[in-house]
Write a protein that holds these residues in place. Sequence first.
Motif, PDB file in Angstrom:
ATOM      1  N   TYR A  72      51.116  46.429  38.358  1.00 23.04           N
ATOM      2  CA  TYR A  72      51.095  47.439  39.440  1.00 23.04           C
ATOM      3  C   TYR A  72      50.191  46.928  40.580  1.00 23.04           C
ATOM      4  CZ  TYR A  72      50.486  51.392  42.127  1.00 23.04           C
ATOM      5  OH  TYR A  72      50.516  52.762  42.981  1.00 23.04           O
ATOM      6  N   LYS A  73      50.927  46.996  41.876  1.00 22.33           N
ATOM      7  CA  LYS A  73      50.585  46.583  42.970  1.00 22.33           C
ATOM      8  C   LYS A  73      50.598  47.578  44.199  1.00 22.33           C
ATOM      9  CE  LYS A  73      52.288  41.804  42.470  1.00 22.33           C
ATOM     10  NZ  LYS A  73      52.962  40.772  42.715  1.00 22.33           N
ATOM     11  N   VAL A  74      49.792  47.623  45.147  1.00 21.89           N
ATOM     12  CA  VAL A  74      49.638  48.576  46.103  1.00 21.89           C
ATOM     13  C   VAL A  74      50.258  47.726  47.384  1.00 21.89           C
ATOM     14  CG1 VAL A  74      48.127  50.261  47.699  1.00 21.89           C
ATOM     15  CG2 VAL A  74      47.843  49.931  44.875  1.00 21.89           C
ATOM     16  N   GLN A  75      50.984  48.217  48.147  1.00 25.20           N
ATOM     17  CA  GLN A  75      51.486  47.380  49.272  1.00 25.20           C
ATOM     18  C   GLN A  75      51.639  46.140  49.020  1.00 25.20           C
ATOM     19  OE1 GLN A  75      48.889  48.404  52.736  1.00 25.20           O
ATOM     20  NE2 GLN A  75      49.070  50.424  52.419  1.00 25.20           N
ATOM     21  N   ASP A  76      52.318  45.765  47.917  1.00 24.13           N
ATOM     22  CA  ASP A  76      52.830  44.351  47.682  1.00 24.13           C
ATOM     23  C   ASP A  76      51.564  43.426  47.254  1.00 24.13           C
ATOM     24  OD1 ASP A  76      55.545  44.722  47.613  1.00 24.13           O
ATOM     25  OD2 ASP A  76      55.573  44.522  49.607  1.00 24.13           O
ATOM     26  N   LYS A  77      50.297  44.160  46.972  1.00 20.29           N
ATOM     27  CA  LYS A  77      49.222  43.389  46.695  1.00 20.29           C
ATOM     28  C   LYS A  77      48.445  43.692  45.440  1.00 20.29           C
ATOM     29  CE  LYS A  77      48.422  43.267  51.519  1.00 20.29           C
ATOM     30  NZ  LYS A  77      47.142  43.695  52.709  1.00 20.29           N
ATOM     31  N   THR A  78      48.065  42.687  44.613  1.00 13.21           N
ATOM     32  CA  THR A  78      47.381  43.142  43.749  1.00 13.21           C
ATOM     33  C   THR A  78      46.038  43.739  43.926  1.00 13.21           C
ATOM     34  OG1 THR A  78      46.365  40.940  43.334  1.00 13.21           O
ATOM     35  CG2 THR A  78      48.385  41.401  42.225  1.00 13.21           C
ATOM     36  N   ALA A  79      45.305  44.468  43.058  1.00 12.16           N
ATOM     37  CA  ALA A  79      44.125  44.950  43.424  1.00 12.16           C
ATOM     38  C   ALA A  79      43.007  44.460  42.402  1.00 12.16           C
ATOM     39  CB  ALA A  79      44.076  46.410  43.184  1.00 12.16           C
ATOM     40  N   PRO A  80      42.625  43.190  42.725  1.00  7.86           N
ATOM     41  CA  PRO A  80      41.627  42.327  41.557  1.00  7.86           C
ATOM     42  C   PRO A  80      40.491  43.736  40.920  1.00  7.86           C
ATOM     43  CG  PRO A  80      41.873  41.322  43.633  1.00  7.86           C
ATOM     44  CD  PRO A  80      42.472  42.427  43.743  1.00  7.86           C
ATOM     45  N   MET A  81      39.941  44.249  41.907  1.00  5.29           N
ATOM     46  CA  MET A  81      38.781  45.370  41.467  1.00  5.29           C
ATOM     47  C   MET A  81      39.268  46.293  40.551  1.00  5.29           C
ATOM     48  SD  MET A  81      36.225  47.410  43.829  1.00  5.29           S
ATOM     49  CE  MET A  81      35.772  46.251  44.876  1.00  5.29           C
ATOM     50  N   MET A  82      40.434  46.715  40.729  1.00  7.59           N
ATOM     51  CA  MET A  82      41.148  47.631  39.827  1.00  7.59           C
ATOM     52  C   MET A  82      41.544  47.083  38.577  1.00  7.59           C
ATOM     53  SD  MET A  82      40.955  50.782  40.615  1.00  7.59           S
ATOM     54  CE  MET A  82      41.955  51.302  39.259  1.00  7.59           C
ATOM     55  N   ALA A  83      42.091  45.867  38.566  1.00  7.60           N
ATOM     56  CA  ALA A  83      42.545  45.379  37.422  1.00  7.60           C
ATOM     57  C   ALA A  83      41.495  45.083  36.575  1.00  7.60           C
ATOM     58  CB  ALA A  83      43.286  43.950  37.673  1.00  7.60           C
ATOM     59  N   LYS A  84      40.359  44.410  37.008  1.00  9.30           N
ATOM     60  CA  LYS A  84      39.034  44.159  36.465  1.00  9.30           C
ATOM     61  C   LYS A  84      38.462  45.525  35.703  1.00  9.30           C
ATOM     62  CE  LYS A  84      34.551  42.164  36.777  1.00  9.30           C
ATOM     63  NZ  LYS A  84      33.529  41.313  37.817  1.00  9.30           N
ATOM     64  N   PHE A  85      38.461  46.498  36.392  1.00 11.74           N
ATOM     65  CA  PHE A  85      37.885  47.837  35.918  1.00 11.74           C
ATOM     66  C   PHE A  85      38.875  48.332  34.741  1.00 11.74           C
ATOM     67  CE2 PHE A  85      38.341  52.592  35.963  1.00 11.74           C
ATOM     68  CZ  PHE A  85      37.004  52.732  35.757  1.00 11.74           C
ATOM     69  N   ALA A  86      40.019  48.399  34.809  1.00  6.46           N
ATOM     70  CA  ALA A  86      41.034  49.088  33.852  1.00  6.46           C
ATOM     71  C   ALA A  86      41.217  48.114  32.835  1.00  6.46           C
ATOM     72  CB  ALA A  86      42.737  48.932  34.568  1.00  6.46           C
ATOM     73  N   LYS A  87      40.841  46.449  32.836  1.00  7.75           N
ATOM     74  CA  LYS A  87      40.938  45.784  31.553  1.00  7.75           C
ATOM     75  C   LYS A  87      39.633  46.139  30.693  1.00  7.75           C
ATOM     76  CE  LYS A  87      43.547  42.150  33.762  1.00  7.75           C
ATOM     77  NZ  LYS A  87      43.789  40.806  34.071  1.00  7.75           N
ATOM     78  N   LYS A  88      38.739  46.837  31.266  1.00 10.79           N
ATOM     79  CA  LYS A  88      37.494  46.938  30.376  1.00 10.79           C
ATOM     80  C   LYS A  88      37.828  48.143  29.581  1.00 10.79           C
ATOM     81  CE  LYS A  88      34.269  45.007  33.706  1.00 10.79           C
ATOM     82  NZ  LYS A  88      33.047  45.431  34.421  1.00 10.79           N
ATOM     83  N   LEU A  89      38.726  48.994  30.002  1.00 10.66           N
ATOM     84  CA  LEU A  89      38.877  50.443  29.162  1.00 10.66           C
ATOM     85  C   LEU A  89      39.834  50.086  28.187  1.00 10.66           C
ATOM     86  CD1 LEU A  89      38.768  52.694  32.488  1.00 10.66           C
ATOM     87  CD2 LEU A  89      37.058  52.202  30.799  1.00 10.66           C
ATOM     88  N   SER A  90      39.912  50.890  27.269  1.00 10.28           N
ATOM     89  CA  SER A  90      41.076  51.156  26.143  1.00 10.28           C
ATOM     90  C   SER A  90      41.996  51.969  26.275  1.00 10.28           C
ATOM     91  CB  SER A  90      40.567  51.761  24.781  1.00 10.28           C
ATOM     92  OG  SER A  90      40.025  53.030  25.100  1.00 10.28           O
ATOM     93  N   ASP A  91      43.122  51.893  25.930  1.00  9.28           N
ATOM     94  CA  ASP A  91      44.236  52.954  26.512  1.00  9.28           C
ATOM     95  C   ASP A  91      43.789  54.620  26.394  1.00  9.28           C
ATOM     96  OD1 ASP A  91      46.033  50.854  26.901  1.00  9.28           O
ATOM     97  OD2 ASP A  91      47.113  50.952  25.030  1.00  9.28           O
ATOM     98  N   GLU A  92      42.872  54.815  25.239  1.00 12.96           N
ATOM     99  CA  GLU A  92      42.666  56.045  25.218  1.00 12.96           C
ATOM    100  C   GLU A  92      41.776  56.706  26.371  1.00 12.96           C
ATOM    101  OE1 GLU A  92      39.506  58.223  22.168  1.00 12.96           O
ATOM    102  OE2 GLU A  92      41.213  57.387  21.272  1.00 12.96           O
ATOM    103  N   GLU A  93      40.848  55.453  26.724  1.00 13.32           N
ATOM    104  CA  GLU A  93      39.854  55.807  27.843  1.00 13.32           C
ATOM    105  C   GLU A  93      40.647  56.081  29.325  1.00 13.32           C
ATOM    106  OE1 GLU A  93      35.495  53.605  26.658  1.00 13.32           O
ATOM    107  OE2 GLU A  93      37.527  52.290  27.217  1.00 13.32           O
ATOM    108  N   LEU A  94      41.853  55.206  29.309  1.00 13.25           N
ATOM    109  CA  LEU A  94      42.463  55.324  30.490  1.00 13.25           C
ATOM    110  C   LEU A  94      43.236  56.614  30.740  1.00 13.25           C
ATOM    111  CD1 LEU A  94      44.350  51.718  30.461  1.00 13.25           C
ATOM    112  CD2 LEU A  94      42.597  52.631  32.035  1.00 13.25           C
TER     113      LEU A  94
END
Length: 104
Positions: A72-94
């Motif tokens: 997922y990208k916003v305005q054709d850019k990755t969002a490293p802060m969001m990626a780092k946060f999301a990777k820490k969460l399980s699918d259930e937590e998401l």
Amino acid sequence: MKRIIAIGLSTVFATTLFAAAAMADGAALYGACKGCHGADGSKTAMNVSPALKGQSADELLTKLKGYKEGTYKVQDKTAPMMAKFAKKLSDEELKTLADYIATF
């Protein structure tokens, strides 16, 4: 008959408790998001990401999973802060987080 009513009431009570616990968990998870997205999700994060408020749980979950997977990208850019946060969460937590944000 009393037993059936008692079982039904127990089921309703347990479901209500589960929903309340999920909301509390969602609120706790959202605590890390408030700085960029605002207390009610109405803030445009980093002047890039659209406000979260008003989005459905399905939309939010799709985006969160996309951040986690790096697709997922916003305005054709990755969002490293969001990626780092999301990777820490399980699918259930998401899902819990998406469900909570969708209440804004």
